[in-house]
Enzyme design. Structure first.
Site, PDB file in Angstrom:
ATOM      1  N   TYR A   1      -6.665   2.379  -6.153  1.00  0.00           N
ATOM      2  CA  TYR A   1      -5.923   3.364  -5.609  1.00  0.00           C
ATOM      3  C   TYR A   1      -4.313   3.024  -5.443  1.00  0.00           C
ATOM      4  O   TYR A   1      -4.293   1.719  -4.945  1.00  0.00           O
ATOM      5  CB  TYR A   1      -6.301   3.951  -4.155  1.00  0.00           C
ATOM      6  CG  TYR A   1      -5.387   4.952  -3.591  1.00  0.00           C
ATOM      7  CD1 TYR A   1      -5.614   6.305  -4.080  1.00  0.00           C
ATOM      8  CD2 TYR A   1      -4.305   4.748  -2.679  1.00  0.00           C
ATOM      9  CE1 TYR A   1      -4.923   7.232  -3.673  1.00  0.00           C
ATOM     10  CE2 TYR A   1      -3.623   5.727  -2.244  1.00  0.00           C
ATOM     11  CZ  TYR A   1      -3.900   6.815  -2.810  1.00  0.00           C
ATOM     12  OH  TYR A   1      -2.954   7.997  -2.169  1.00  0.00           O
TER      13      TYR A   1
ATOM     14  N   ARG B   1       8.577   3.253  -6.642  1.00  0.00           N
ATOM     15  CA  ARG B   1       6.953   3.799  -6.996  1.00  0.00           C
ATOM     16  C   ARG B   1       6.887   4.492  -8.306  1.00  0.00           C
ATOM     17  O   ARG B   1       6.096   4.618  -8.859  1.00  0.00           O
ATOM     18  CB  ARG B   1       6.274   4.468  -5.850  1.00  0.00           C
ATOM     19  CG  ARG B   1       6.833   5.810  -5.303  1.00  0.00           C
ATOM     20  CD  ARG B   1       5.980   6.194  -4.300  1.00  0.00           C
ATOM     21  NE  ARG B   1       6.353   7.529  -3.764  1.00  0.00           N
ATOM     22  CZ  ARG B   1       5.668   8.449  -3.044  1.00  0.00           C
ATOM     23  NH1 ARG B   1       4.631   7.895  -2.240  1.00  0.00           N
ATOM     24  NH2 ARG B   1       6.107   9.460  -2.686  1.00  0.00           N
TER      25      ARG B   1
ATOM     26  N   VAL C   1      -2.495   9.868  -4.888  1.00  0.00           N
ATOM     27  CA  VAL C   1      -2.322  11.130  -4.257  1.00  0.00           C
ATOM     28  C   VAL C   1      -0.879  11.122  -3.954  1.00  0.00           C
ATOM     29  O   VAL C   1      -0.239  10.344  -3.348  1.00  0.00           O
ATOM     30  CB  VAL C   1      -2.929  11.146  -3.150  1.00  0.00           C
ATOM     31  CG1 VAL C   1      -2.670  12.736  -2.409  1.00  0.00           C
ATOM     32  CG2 VAL C   1      -4.333  11.285  -3.484  1.00  0.00           C
TER      33      VAL C   1
ATOM     34  N   TYR D   1       6.779  -1.648   6.676  1.00  0.00           N
ATOM     35  CA  TYR D   1       6.446  -0.300   6.506  1.00  0.00           C
ATOM     36  C   TYR D   1       5.273  -0.140   5.592  1.00  0.00           C
ATOM     37  O   TYR D   1       5.126  -0.147   4.322  1.00  0.00           O
ATOM     38  CB  TYR D   1       7.460   0.533   5.903  1.00  0.00           C
ATOM     39  CG  TYR D   1       6.970   1.983   6.002  1.00  0.00           C
ATOM     40  CD1 TYR D   1       6.609   2.678   6.878  1.00  0.00           C
ATOM     41  CD2 TYR D   1       7.008   2.687   4.649  1.00  0.00           C
ATOM     42  CE1 TYR D   1       6.049   4.268   7.005  1.00  0.00           C
ATOM     43  CE2 TYR D   1       6.711   4.132   4.606  1.00  0.00           C
ATOM     44  CZ  TYR D   1       6.150   4.911   5.760  1.00  0.00           C
ATOM     45  OH  TYR D   1       5.757   6.048   5.375  1.00  0.00           O
TER      46      TYR D   1
ATOM     47  N   GLU E   1       8.501   6.483  10.727  1.00  0.00           N
ATOM     48  CA  GLU E   1       9.037   6.729   9.223  1.00  0.00           C
ATOM     49  C   GLU E   1       9.947   5.561   8.966  1.00  0.00           C
ATOM     50  O   GLU E   1      10.614   4.939   9.873  1.00  0.00           O
ATOM     51  CB  GLU E   1      10.010   7.985   9.168  1.00  0.00           C
ATOM     52  CG  GLU E   1       9.083   9.310   9.551  1.00  0.00           C
ATOM     53  CD  GLU E   1       8.345   9.565   8.119  1.00  0.00           C
ATOM     54  OE1 GLU E   1       8.722   9.484   7.187  1.00  0.00           O
ATOM     55  OE2 GLU E   1       7.110  10.000   8.673  1.00  0.00           O
TER      56      GLU E   1
ATOM     57  N   TYR F   1       0.044   1.781  11.879  1.00  0.00           N
ATOM     58  CA  TYR F   1      -0.587   2.891  11.257  1.00  0.00           C
ATOM     59  C   TYR F   1      -2.131   2.612  11.279  1.00  0.00           C
ATOM     60  O   TYR F   1      -3.048   3.351  11.337  1.00  0.00           O
ATOM     61  CB  TYR F   1      -0.484   3.476   9.686  1.00  0.00           C
ATOM     62  CG  TYR F   1       0.821   4.206   9.581  1.00  0.00           C
ATOM     63  CD1 TYR F   1       0.653   5.678   9.723  1.00  0.00           C
ATOM     64  CD2 TYR F   1       2.140   3.618   9.654  1.00  0.00           C
ATOM     65  CE1 TYR F   1       1.746   6.365   9.598  1.00  0.00           C
ATOM     66  CE2 TYR F   1       3.150   4.553   9.541  1.00  0.00           C
ATOM     67  CZ  TYR F   1       3.039   5.961   9.510  1.00  0.00           C
ATOM     68  OH  TYR F   1       4.058   6.874   9.484  1.00  0.00           O
TER      69      TYR F   1
ATOM     70  N   ASN G   1       6.609   5.166  -0.152  1.00  0.00           N
ATOM     71  CA  ASN G   1       7.676   5.883  -0.674  1.00  0.00           C
ATOM     72  C   ASN G   1       9.110   5.190  -0.386  1.00  0.00           C
ATOM     73  O   ASN G   1       9.943   5.468  -1.266  1.00  0.00           O
ATOM     74  CB  ASN G   1       7.742   7.373  -0.101  1.00  0.00           C
ATOM     75  CG  ASN G   1       7.996   7.307   1.525  1.00  0.00           C
ATOM     76  OD1 ASN G   1       8.583   6.371   2.121  1.00  0.00           O
ATOM     77  ND2 ASN G   1       7.419   8.477   2.287  1.00  0.00           N
TER      78      ASN G   1
ATOM     79  N   LYS H   1      -1.368   5.149   3.453  1.00  0.00           N
ATOM     80  CA  LYS H   1      -1.783   5.176   2.205  1.00  0.00           C
ATOM     81  C   LYS H   1      -2.490   4.012   1.743  1.00  0.00           C
ATOM     82  O   LYS H   1      -3.333   3.940   0.741  1.00  0.00           O
ATOM     83  CB  LYS H   1      -0.293   4.971   1.488  1.00  0.00           C
ATOM     84  CG  LYS H   1       0.437   6.347   1.253  1.00  0.00           C
ATOM     85  CD  LYS H   1       1.821   6.200   0.707  1.00  0.00           C
ATOM     86  CE  LYS H   1       2.550   7.413   0.732  1.00  0.00           C
ATOM     87  NZ  LYS H   1       3.022   7.654   2.251  1.00  0.00           N
TER      88      LYS H   1
END
Ligand SMILES: *[C@@H]1O[C@H](CO)[C@@H](O)[C@H](O)[C@H]1NC(C)=O
Ligand SMILES: *[C@@H]1O[C@H](CO)[C@@H](O)[C@H](O)[C@H]1NC(C)=O
Ligand SMILES: *[C@@H]1O[C@H](CO)[C@@H](O)[C@H](O)[C@H]1NC(C)=O
Length: 356
Positions: free
Chosen positions: A237, A198, A188, A248, A132, A163, A242, A252
């Site tokens: 997309y 964002r 999404v 990071y 996170e 990720y 966040n 997504k």
């Protein structure tokens, strides 16, 4: 004698040619070596996992977010071909574990979540694990001077576990770059916070172009099965993180956009960070535009120009992506990193490391 002279000349010339050839061939050998070792794309290849000298026991103290995976048998070997690496979630094996892993979410209640009452073997290493960004990692101050290693998406963590990653080797044959798209942009979002960067970009961008919004926030949640096919209907997309934090880049980008075969419009770390991690030429960075009107105009322009749109998929000829989702794969990676890690290390101030 003339004959001898000619012969001698011939021999000298042969020797000279031979030497020239030798010089040339050693030069090309040298070039070859440079070519191999200085190839900037080489680091993208999977490193050969070092085989640990001995069996390693990795104890996961609590499963991240309470979701457990099966650990019976030799999972690291069976699933990832990593030898001598044994995962366990039996806290009773604490005294014999080489490494104990603590996921941050399960430490939020504070020090009481840690086995500080137990005798900690001198050679045992404790790992602080979080995928996170800093805003989601509260209560770090009490955790100072406890952990030996960090494990996160940050490239400067002791164990870097992204990720997703870009690897060499194309899969272009199996990829259709630009099937018909029935919409321009999708997004999404499950946790919408008006104060997030964002959210501001989204609100401004939607004044210029239509944006298909899905997810819990919009009461249009997508099942795992529907997620990628739905995203794939649009040309772009919004891979908006966040929070904009160092290194990071979450699923997504890797799953929602690249795996869906859609061009990501990214908001997160700097362009340089995306360039270092994402496939070459695969994304559009929000920060490259003066304002959202320019961004919207650019998206419309690219969507209308098949050739320009397909440029964003050229990387499929030379690169592939790999995503990481299974916690076991991440845990098995500890054994791959283990031989190269600092033997004695303590994070005296975890909070400032996380925010650095
Ligand atoms: C390492 O683990 C394997 C598999 O469990 C076992 O057969 C072997 O005896 C172990 N080696 C040592 C030195 O403990
Ligand atoms: C895209 O759609 C049009 C019209 O429906 C069709 O004629 C065309 O063949 C389609 N192209 C692809 C690549 O599917
Ligand atoms: C790991 O951290 C603990 C807590 O600070 C420390 O006492 C111990 O010496 C460290 N272990 C190693 C092997 O560095």
């Amino acid at each position: 004698m003339p004959f001898d002279l000619k012969h001698a000349r011939l021999a000298a010339m042969k020797r000279y040619r031979c030497r020239a050839l030798l010089v040339l061939s050693s030069l090309s050998a040298l070039l070859c070596i440079f070519y191999i070792f200085l190839d900037p794309t080489l680091y993208l290849q999977d490193p050969q996992p070092a085989v640990p000298q001995r069996n390693l026991s990795i104890l996961l103290w609590r499963w991240p977010f309470g979701r457990s995976y099966r650990l019976d048998g030799d999972k690291c070997l069976e699933m990832y071909n990593i030898h001598r690496c044994f995962l366990t979630d039996h806290t009773s094996t604490f005294s014999t574990a080489d490494v104990v892993v603590f996921h941050h979410q399960e430490l939020k209640e504070g020090l009481s979540a840690l086995p500080l009452h137990l005798d900690r073997p001198a050679s045992q290493h404790w790992v602080w694990l979080s995928m996170e960004p800093p805003v989601n990692n509260a209560n770090l101050t009490p955790l100072s001077g406890i952990f030996n290693w960090t494990m996160s998406y940050r490239r400067d963590a002791d164990m870097y576990i992204p990720y997703g990653k870009t690897v060499l080797g194309g899969d272009a044959q199996s990829f259709q770059a630009a099937p018909n798209r029935s919409c321009l942009v999708s997004w999404v979002v499950s946790r919408f916070r008006p104060q997030q960067a964002r959210a501001a970009v989204y609100r401004s961008l939607k004044k210029y172009i239509p944006i298909q919004v899905y997810g819990k926030w919009n009461n249009k949640p997508l099942s795992d099965k529907k997620l990628l096919p739905t995203i794939a209907k649009c040309a772009f997309y919004l891979s908006f993180e966040n929070s904009e934090a160092k290194d990071y880049i979450s699923e997504k980008l890797w799953r929602n956009a690249l795996q869906a075969g859609v061009v990501p419009v990214v908001l997160g770390p700097s362009r340089a960070t995306y360039e270092a991690m994402a496939p070459p030429g695969s994304f559009i960075h929000v920060a490259d535009f003066k304002n959202t009107a320019d961004l919207a105009a650019y998206l419309k322009q690219v969507a209308a120009d098949r050739q320009a749109y397909e440029e964003f998929f050229q990387w499929h000829h030379t690169h592939r992506i790999k995503t990481f989702t299974d916690w076991r794969e991440r845990l098995c990676q500890i054994c791959v990193h283990f031989p190269g890690l600092a033997a004695s290390r303590v994070y005296q101030d975890l909070e400032s490391w996380v925010h650095s």
